[in-house]
Enzyme design. Structure first.
Site, short mmCIF file in Angstrom:
data_model
loop_
_atom_site.label_atom_id
_atom_site.label_comp_id
_atom_site.label_asym_id
_atom_site.label_seq_id
_atom_site.Cartn_x
_atom_site.Cartn_y
_atom_site.Cartn_z
CB SER A 146 -6.99 0.73 2.69
OG SER A 146 -7.78 0.43 1.57
CE1 TYR A 159 -2.98 4.09 0.66
CE2 TYR A 159 -4.54 2.10 -0.18
CZ TYR A 159 -4.28 3.06 0.68
OH TYR A 159 -5.28 3.71 1.45
N1 NAD Z 1 -10.00 8.38 2.03
C1 NAD Z 1 -10.54 6.89 1.66
O1 NAD Z 1 -11.06 6.67 0.54
C2 NAD Z 1 -9.31 6.08 2.36
C3 NAD Z 1 -9.61 4.67 1.93
C4 NAD Z 1 -9.01 3.83 2.64
C5 NAD Z 1 -7.97 3.97 3.59
N2 NAD Z 1 -7.60 5.48 3.78
C6 NAD Z 1 -6.55 5.63 4.68
O2 NAD Z 1 -7.11 6.65 5.50
C7 NAD Z 1 -5.77 7.43 6.13
C8 NAD Z 1 -6.29 8.88 5.71
O3 NAD Z 1 -6.60 9.29 4.50
P1 NAD Z 1 -7.23 10.39 3.78
O4 NAD Z 1 -8.18 10.06 2.92
O5 NAD Z 1 -7.74 11.33 5.07
O6 NAD Z 1 -6.01 11.04 3.04
P2 NAD Z 1 -5.65 12.67 3.01
O7 NAD Z 1 -4.63 12.70 1.48
O8 NAD Z 1 -6.88 13.42 2.91
O9 NAD Z 1 -4.86 12.95 4.18
C9 NAD Z 1 -3.58 12.42 4.17
C10 NAD Z 1 -2.69 13.36 5.21
O10 NAD Z 1 -1.41 12.56 5.38
C11 NAD Z 1 -0.58 13.43 5.24
N3 NAD Z 1 0.77 12.75 4.67
C12 NAD Z 1 1.21 12.33 3.59
N4 NAD Z 1 2.48 12.16 3.55
C13 NAD Z 1 2.98 12.21 4.82
C14 NAD Z 1 4.27 11.92 5.20
N5 NAD Z 1 5.30 11.51 4.74
N6 NAD Z 1 4.63 12.66 6.42
C15 NAD Z 1 3.37 12.93 7.28
N7 NAD Z 1 2.31 13.10 6.91
C16 NAD Z 1 2.01 12.83 5.60
C17 NAD Z 1 -1.04 14.42 4.10
O11 NAD Z 1 -0.35 15.72 4.00
C18 NAD Z 1 -2.35 14.53 4.43
O12 NAD Z 1 -2.70 15.74 5.11
C19 NAD Z 1 -4.77 6.93 5.13
O13 NAD Z 1 -4.05 5.92 5.72
C20 NAD Z 1 -5.34 6.18 4.16
O14 NAD Z 1 -4.82 5.21 3.22
C21 NAD Z 1 -8.33 6.47 3.01
#
Ligand code: NAD
Length: 266
Positions: A146, A159
């Protein structure tokens, strides 16, 4: 004609593949010719994404559990016979963590431990278990972090520091395993408009974050998927140990960028 960006016949595990960025990545990998393992704690949603794609395998996994991660790798090898790409995309983003993960003075150890168990320990175990298989295919790892890992903020102390730990883990893996033909890189999204965030993130805060991007536009899950697919492909064969920030330039500029523009009338 040879196209280095194709992922033809590659086998890829995408953790969190049922979520916003993970599902977009799974769809793009599949379009580029990969066979994808949709690995997620939400088994029903993983099956739904896998059902959309040709020759995809849904696997229910909890990254907080070592046994579960080992079973995810075993299921992949049993089904496809090899592994080319590990996309460590899942993170602990449960809505109940938001109010608990603010600053260090008010941090409960259980919040810290839960975050590190999934994000750091889970990523480490997935990498460890995948590495012997990636060595035999000349494969690669992409870790999703992130842009919050790069700057201080008043929220998400656990986080953001867990994501910084993954950046350093990325470099260690790249250094240790480059000579065996394995690459390891990280992608740092900025705020990305997934369905979960669209539903839950307050509009006035969204506009504030959007204004910090240099495009005046937040990224979409497909934007992050493109960065991951590039790093996973042979087009990136000379890139390892790197962090690709994919945040519309939000983390790239001077402090006070928005206030300065407003003051100057830009
Ligand atoms: N969306 C954003 O703004 C953003 C910004 C920076 C970083 N990220 C990173 O991108 C990645 C994806 O994020 P996203 O926004 O698509 O999130 P999301 O919540 O849409 O998807 C995350 C997925 O991870 C799964 N998950 C959670 N805990 C888990 C576990 N213990 N074991 C297996 N699966 C698990 C959830 O069920 C979900 O389907 C993450 O690493 C997040 O930190 C996202």
């Amino acid at each position: 004609m040879y196209d280095a960006t194709r992922l033809t016949d590659k086998v890829a595990i995408i953790t969190g593949g049922a979520g916003g960025i993970g599902a977009a990545t799974a769809r793009l990998f599949s379009q580029r010719g990969a066979r994808v393992v949709i690995a997620d704690i939400a088994g029903d949603r993983a099956r739904a994404v896998a059902d959309e794609l040709p020759d995809a395998l849904p696997v229910e996994v909890d990254l907080a559990s070592e046994d579960s991660i080992i079973a995810m790798i075993s299921a992949t090898i049993a089904h496809y016979g090899k592994l080319d790409i590990l996309d460590n995309n899942a993170a602990l983003l449960d809505p109940d963590m938001g109010p608990k993960d603010i600053d260090i003075e008010h941090m409960e150890s259980s919040t810290w431990d839960r975050t590190y168990a999934v994000n750091v320990r889970g990523t480490m175990i997935a990498c460890r278990e995948a590495l012997p298989h990636l060595r035999s295919t000349g494969g690669c790892i992409i870790n999703t972090v992130s842009n919050l890992a790069l700057q201080g903020h008043v929220i998400q102390a656990a986080y953001s520091s867990s994501k910084a730990a993954i950046i350093q883990m990325t470099r260690s893996i790249a250094a240790s395993h480059g000579r065996s033909g394995v690459r390891c890189n990280a992608v740092a999204p900025g705020m990305t408009m997934t369905p979960a965030l669209k539903a839950a993130f307050p509009e006035h805060l969204r506009l504030l974050v959007e204004d910090e991007t240099l495009r005046n536009q937040l990224g979409a899950p497909e934007d992050i998927a493109e960065a991951v697919a590039f790093l996973a492909s042979d087009a990136a064969r000379n890139i390892t140990g790197q962090l690709l920030v994919c945040d519309g330039g939000a983390a790239s500029h001077v402090p006070g960028y928005t206030a300065f523009r407003t003051a100057m009338g830009f």
